[in-house]
Design an enzyme around this catalytic site. Sequence first.
Site, mmCIF file in Angstrom:
data_model
loop_
_atom_site.group_PDB
_atom_site.id
_atom_site.type_symbol
_atom_site.label_atom_id
_atom_site.label_comp_id
_atom_site.label_asym_id
_atom_site.label_seq_id
_atom_site.Cartn_x
_atom_site.Cartn_y
_atom_site.Cartn_z
ATOM 1 N N ARG A 182 -3.413 -4.499 21.247
ATOM 2 C CA ARG A 182 -4.526 -4.385 22.191
ATOM 3 C C ARG A 182 -5.687 -5.267 21.778
ATOM 4 N NH1 ARG A 182 -1.208 -0.378 22.598
ATOM 5 N NH2 ARG A 182 -1.187 1.058 24.366
ATOM 6 N N ASP A 241 7.142 8.070 18.751
ATOM 7 C CA ASP A 241 7.795 7.153 17.807
ATOM 8 C C ASP A 241 8.304 7.881 16.562
ATOM 9 O OD1 ASP A 241 7.438 5.033 19.497
ATOM 10 O OD2 ASP A 241 5.514 4.468 18.648
ATOM 11 N N LYS A 248 0.170 -0.901 14.855
ATOM 12 C CA LYS A 248 0.808 -1.879 15.740
ATOM 13 C C LYS A 248 0.183 -1.824 17.140
ATOM 14 C CE LYS A 248 5.399 -1.310 16.885
ATOM 15 N NZ LYS A 248 5.539 -1.411 18.340
ATOM 16 N N SER A 290 3.392 7.146 29.604
ATOM 17 C CA SER A 290 3.653 5.941 28.820
ATOM 18 C C SER A 290 2.361 5.156 28.665
ATOM 19 C CB SER A 290 4.708 5.079 29.521
ATOM 20 O OG SER A 290 4.623 3.746 29.063
#
Length: 447
Positions: free
Chosen positions: A31, A333, A26, A180
């Site tokens: 990107r 995640d 993903k 992040s």
Amino acid sequence: MERTIKEQRLSKIKSLKGVLFIPPDKSISHRAVIFASLAKGKSVIRNFLRAGDPLSTVNAMKALGVEIEERETDSDSFDQSLDLIINGKGIEELKEPFDVIDCGNSGTTMRLLSGVLSSIPYFSVLTGDDSLKQRPMARIVKPLKQMGAKIVGRSNDSFPPLAIKGDNLKGIDYRMAVASAQVKSCLMLAALFAEGISTISEPYKSRDHSERMLSAMGASLKIDGLTIKVEGQTSNNYSLSPLEVVVPSDFSSAAFFIIAALLVPNSEILIRDVGINPTRTGLLTILESMEASVKLENIRNMSGEPVADIFCVSCDKLKPVKIGKEIMPSLIDEFPILCVLASQAEGISEIRGAEELRVKESDRISSMVTELRKMGVEMEEYPDGVAIRGKTPLRGSILESYKDHRIAMSLSVAALIAEGETVIKDPECVDISFPSFYDKLRQLQVD
Ligand code: S3P
């Protein structure tokens, strides 16, 4: 993506066996479509993830006037995949969007796009679904404003919708408070089209797909540990070269099947062509310390990213684990599925330094504590994580997914080893990253 399945019923299974391909990455898909839209020339992206979040990015780039052709992928090895042909004309040819851009559930779309929109002299508004509208945006708004963008948002510019009026930006020297990749990539994009050199540093290493892809496209980046220097390219003769990439399978989607194979008895599965970028695979380090049997085979390179086939066999004894903030970005995640795994380790596991999980698609700390407790797991909740007592026999329950794809899939894996039936509410949220998740489970399941 108009499926509305209100619940998914799952029960204990005997084993999982077989070879599987899981959907494309993903993060890399987002990107690839954004960067190719900024390049000059024809880019070809093979194995682009055909799922809710990356399709939000495709629609956003189309709204900015980018020509994107979507073709069916002609290979059986790929799953949930599209080929995209993008005729990029450079950032200066992007158009002012006619309407509000809907980023759906996708934080990556909103944050990365804000970096681009801040650099073009147009007015744009970014919004999203109820979950995205509650996700923090001050982390990008503040530095983008320092660079010269005009941005306003709800609650004192902290939450979406965001209204952006782009401008000529100046380079920035910025230390990010949180690790992040979305913030880092947003600022790298803004810095790329700003005047002068920008220095962006993060407290711990987050995923580096943007650095790899932009460097391959000819962007002037210098990476030194946790710091990236980006040379702004304001001159007209500069352009990013187009891309020719095949997106590997998503390690974070593979994680659900890796853990399922470890926990369901007599299982043996091989997951093909999975991205194993070290900034994403903290879970593998943790699994090694838990003495789980996972092997990487056929390690190779795919379009600038390391990939491997992952072979997993079930494990009857798992050691408990202590996870802290240094490793957290590389398994960010995987927090929900790690909670399920820890409930089956022999002893108390602690996952701390995870406060970022409170501001994901749902508050993933509270979501997992509430739902796993219903299944009988003893858990302690901290502001920055959890302690979990294992090994707990799970009981089937009626569980909320909070419309969060990773919560739905993690609880579904827990259901495979629970006594009695489990009902997962709002399971269609898996379409955000892994629309074929339940089909794959059925395909590998041996009753
Ligand atoms: C992502 C980065 C991570 C991750 C998200 C995708 C990305 O978020 O949780 O699913 O593609 O850059 P943060 O960068 O906000 O931690």
